[in-house]
Design an enzyme around this catalytic site. Sequence first.
Site, PDB file in Angstrom:
ATOM      1  N   HIS A  45       0.836  -1.206   0.000  1.00 22.04           N
ATOM      2  CA  HIS A  45       0.000   0.000   0.000  1.00 22.04           C
ATOM      3  C   HIS A  45       0.872   1.258   0.000  1.00 22.04           C
ATOM      4  O   HIS A  45       0.629   2.201  -0.769  1.00 22.04           O
ATOM      5  CB  HIS A  45      -0.896  -0.031   1.235  1.00 22.04           C
ATOM      6  CG  HIS A  45      -1.714   1.193   1.470  1.00 22.04           C
ATOM      7  ND1 HIS A  45      -3.043   1.286   1.134  1.00 22.04           N
ATOM      8  CD2 HIS A  45      -1.394   2.388   2.042  1.00 22.04           C
ATOM      9  CE1 HIS A  45      -3.508   2.477   1.478  1.00 22.04           C
ATOM     10  NE2 HIS A  45      -2.521   3.172   2.039  1.00 22.04           N
ATOM     11  N   GLU A  46       1.909   1.287   0.831  1.00 27.85           N
ATOM     12  CA  GLU A  46       2.761   2.482   0.920  1.00 27.85           C
ATOM     13  C   GLU A  46       3.537   2.715  -0.373  1.00 27.85           C
ATOM     14  O   GLU A  46       3.773   3.858  -0.772  1.00 27.85           O
ATOM     15  CB  GLU A  46       3.720   2.367   2.107  1.00 27.85           C
ATOM     16  CG  GLU A  46       3.048   2.286   3.461  1.00 27.85           C
ATOM     17  CD  GLU A  46       2.066   3.421   3.714  1.00 27.85           C
ATOM     18  OE1 GLU A  46       2.304   4.545   3.246  1.00 27.85           O
ATOM     19  OE2 GLU A  46       1.045   3.168   4.383  1.00 27.85           O
TER      20      GLU A  46
END
Length: 392
Positions: A186-187
């Site tokens: 996600h990051e």
Amino acid sequence: MKTKNLMNFGKAAFLCLGLLASSCTNESFEEVAGTEETELIKKFFNDDVVLVKDLGDGTFLGGDIIYESRQLTDQKIGYEANPIPNEELDERLGFYRGVQKWPNNTIIYVFDSNLSNNQRQVSLNSMQEWTSKTNIKFKERTNENYYVTITNNGDNCNCASANLGVNGTRGRINMGVRTSEVVMIHEIGHTLGYIHEQTRSDRDDHVRILFENIQNGAASQFRKNENSVNIGEFDIKSTMMYGAYTFSKNGQPTIVQLDGTTHPRRRPELSAGDIAGTNQIYPAGDGDGGGDGGGDGDGNDICEGIDEWSPNIRYSVGDKVTYQGFLYERDFNGWNRLGECGDTQTADICDGIDAYSRNRSYSPGDQVTYNGYLYLLQNNRRWSNQGRCGSN
């Protein structure tokens, strides 16, 4: 992300993705208590409100997103959804607004010495998920002047935060001690320039946000972004989508589908929409330093087969156009010049050119590199993009 979650906003309070730990079976997620609203500062990102915490170093934290001061304004400035190519930048090149793609589809990274072996392996596993399914590549830094530093924030949590897009030498991904692949994938999406899926402008057609169940200080992370750049359909399976219980204060869901049911917990993988969207935003052919546009690197005109820019077309990130004899590619907030029509991709135009420095005074005619592009300072004290490094 799905290619759509591109420009959504806001989120305040330090994040961690996922469902409540008690609701997970084989993947544990945590929620970190939201910051009190009184501690948050109101800013604008692409003319949409974001509530952020001032980190005191020229950056602001909104949920798990680290905003550079140049990406935020104190008031609306008139967001241009369809800008004209070749808009010049003012003398403070380092304060270029907005979110920028990584050139050549390649994220340049540095592992901080404070990372544990597990954090390094989680990072490598997450990179592999992106490289095995999309056009994105990763390269450990040698001498590049723009890169993201992956570092340990010291927090004993399954959490992380990241800058949006490429940010010179200031970009970073801050990992918690127990950050998982689900969170790290996600990051990396944020680092590519993507924002949360649940804040895209059409989210109300697909999900309901239950604000009564959201922790104090975290409601801003569910704020809808009316100026989002949405490519493709809403994707509830996206790696950029919050979990059904993210930031719950009472064990009840914060996001439900229109029929009232909750969506499945996140998995450490990209969705079909994430893959399709990334490959549109970071198209094949941009990762080898050449072959942009219709040219294939063997002597063809780089503008061959590319249409002229039109004010009547709404362009998406990754689209290419020609304009006044040059080839441009749409970025999140503007256009990047790739080269002059008639050119072929042969040599690196940035060879021998120093990186831009905020501490140096420049004169008209000076050239610098910045975030993977060559810039020329003109007589009007504005920088003109001369093309992508790695191309001619």
